[in-house]
Motif scaffolding. Structure first.
Motif, PDB file in Angstrom:
ATOM      1  N   VAL A 109      57.286  57.771  34.962  1.00  0.00           N
ATOM      2  CA  VAL A 109      58.310  56.739  35.343  1.00  0.00           C
ATOM      3  C   VAL A 109      59.374  56.959  33.467  1.00  0.00           C
ATOM      4  CG1 VAL A 109      57.819  55.253  36.832  1.00  0.00           C
ATOM      5  CG2 VAL A 109      57.353  54.658  33.822  1.00  0.00           C
ATOM      6  N   GLN A 110      60.336  56.715  34.096  1.00  0.00           N
ATOM      7  CA  GLN A 110      61.163  57.120  32.465  1.00  0.00           C
ATOM      8  C   GLN A 110      62.275  55.485  31.735  1.00  0.00           C
ATOM      9  OE1 GLN A 110      61.191  59.596  30.133  1.00  0.00           O
ATOM     10  NE2 GLN A 110      59.527  60.917  31.409  1.00  0.00           N
ATOM     11  N   GLY A 111      62.308  55.173  31.245  1.00  0.00           N
ATOM     12  CA  GLY A 111      63.240  54.074  30.410  1.00  0.00           C
ATOM     13  C   GLY A 111      63.687  54.093  29.209  1.00  0.00           C
ATOM     14  N   ASP A 112      64.397  52.944  28.682  1.00  0.00           N
ATOM     15  CA  ASP A 112      64.789  53.518  27.419  1.00  0.00           C
ATOM     16  C   ASP A 112      64.178  52.951  26.245  1.00  0.00           C
ATOM     17  OD1 ASP A 112      65.597  50.329  28.309  1.00  0.00           O
ATOM     18  OD2 ASP A 112      68.175  50.619  27.777  1.00  0.00           O
ATOM     19  N   ARG A 113      63.351  52.372  27.466  1.00  0.00           N
ATOM     20  CA  ARG A 113      63.041  51.543  25.626  1.00  0.00           C
ATOM     21  C   ARG A 113      60.953  51.430  26.860  1.00  0.00           C
ATOM     22  NH1 ARG A 113      66.017  46.154  25.878  1.00  0.00           N
ATOM     23  NH2 ARG A 113      67.492  47.747  26.281  1.00  0.00           N
ATOM     24  N   GLY A 114      60.423  51.662  25.219  1.00  0.00           N
ATOM     25  CA  GLY A 114      58.768  50.871  25.132  1.00  0.00           C
ATOM     26  C   GLY A 114      58.013  50.572  24.203  1.00  0.00           C
ATOM     27  N   VAL A 115      56.923  50.189  24.025  1.00  0.00           N
ATOM     28  CA  VAL A 115      56.635  49.724  23.525  1.00  0.00           C
ATOM     29  C   VAL A 115      54.663  49.242  23.215  1.00  0.00           C
ATOM     30  CG1 VAL A 115      56.470  47.247  24.717  1.00  0.00           C
ATOM     31  CG2 VAL A 115      56.751  46.734  21.574  1.00  0.00           C
ATOM     32  N   ASP A 116      54.603  48.688  21.909  1.00  0.00           N
ATOM     33  CA  ASP A 116      52.808  48.489  21.527  1.00  0.00           C
ATOM     34  C   ASP A 116      52.503  47.273  21.992  1.00  0.00           C
ATOM     35  OD1 ASP A 116      53.974  47.287  19.333  1.00  0.00           O
ATOM     36  OD2 ASP A 116      52.533  48.677  17.547  1.00  0.00           O
ATOM     37  N   ASP A 117      54.059  46.180  22.044  1.00  0.00           N
ATOM     38  CA  ASP A 117      52.867  45.053  22.283  1.00  0.00           C
ATOM     39  C   ASP A 117      53.289  44.780  23.694  1.00  0.00           C
ATOM     40  OD1 ASP A 117      52.480  42.138  23.057  1.00  0.00           O
ATOM     41  OD2 ASP A 117      52.827  41.882  19.997  1.00  0.00           O
TER      42      ASP A 117
END
Length: 302
Positions: free
Chosen positions: A217-225
């Protein structure tokens, strides 16, 4: 006995754990000069160099590693004795050092911890919240709650809950972008990703009739929380794949809707991880037993 001050061994242990004398001094509440003096005193008494020193870190010598192993065993035995003495009084005492995933801690564990501490006023809780990979021994954690398959065979693991990730999104997002009907449809959607085991989890797997399919998948945001990933999903930003434990309230109140109901996802078990060894303090056993009961009650069929 050559070692005149057993407390000096604490400096050895914490220097090895933190990598520097400064880290050891901070952990023990002493000055770096005092920690350095304690280590030099140990080396003088034993007639052996325990660390190779550099400007960046300190590396254990062969002799230092041998002494560290015995020191850890000695302190473990002392802790066992203290716990047995305390157990005779009928009360649990001491500090519980617990690490837990961010969403699980905020949404599920906090009231349980309060209940447990209220029942055992002699205990204190030191809680570390985050989704990064953790070295249970190095980071001085009594018990770590972690999702997923276990990779470290040195640890003792107790299963707490058998869960699976749930694909979900907010009604506002689905109204704006449409509802995916198959896993491949996710390639046309904004997918919110978060860290698993220190890496962005972008390869999502689904099964139908025993056949597995993978979607990167792809998206405009990822996070470590991971808790922020859930909050973004609730805000209508995109689609998220999260443990049902973490989104059960949102699924119940309708702020998130379950997607692809005809598809299965991979098991995502929750474990309590403890440092390996023959001794687990009674306060830690009591907490793990309490959490296991709580999860069993939470996940019991209605």
């Amino acid at each position: 006995m050559k070692i005149e001050n057993v407390a000096d061994l604490q400096v050895l242990v914490h220097t090895a754990r933190g990598g520097t004398l400064t880290a050891a001094a901070r952990a023990l509440g002493m000055t770096p000069a005092a920690a350095s003096a304690a280590l030099k005193r140990l080396e003088t008494q034993l007639g052996s160099r325990l660390f190779e020193r550099s400007t960046r870190a300190m590396r254990l010598t062969t002799q230092g590693q041998i002494l560290l192993d015995y020191a850890n065993r000695a302190f473990e035995l002392l802790a066992e004795g203290e716990s047995m003495v305390a157990a005779d009084s009928g009360a649990l005492i001491g500090t519980l050092r617990v690490a837990a995933p961010s969403d699980l801690a905020r949404n599920t564990l906090l009231p349980w911890f309060s209940e447990f501490l209220a029942a055992h006023p002699g205990l204190q809780l030191a809680l570390s919240v985050g989704d990064r990979p953790l070295d249970v021994t190095r980071d001085e954690v009594d018990v770590a709650l972690r999702y997923g398959t276990l990779a470290d065979s040195r640890l003792i693991a107790r299963p707490l809950a058998q869960t699976r990730p749930v694909l979900c999104a907010a009604p506002a997002y689905l109204a704006r972008c449409g509802t995916p009907a198959t896993p491949q449809d996710l390639l046309q959607h904004n997918c919110i990703t978060f860290d698993r085991a220190g890496r962005q989890h972008r390869l999502w797997r689904f099964a139908q009739h025993g056949q597995w399919t993978e979607v990167r998948v792809q998206g405009d945001r990822g996070v470590d929380d991971a808790s922020l990933a859930r909050e973004w999903a609730v805000a209508g930003v995109g689609i998220v794949l999260k443990s049902e434990l973490d989104v059960r309230q949102e699924l119940a109140n309708g702020s998130l809707l379950r997607l692809l109901p005809g598809w299965d996802t991979e098991p995502y078990p929750l474990h309590a991880l403890l440092p390996s060894g023959r001794f687990v303090p009674q306060r830690v056993r009591a907490l793990v037993d309490f959490l296991a009961l709580k999860f069993a009650q939470l996940l019991a069929p209605a």
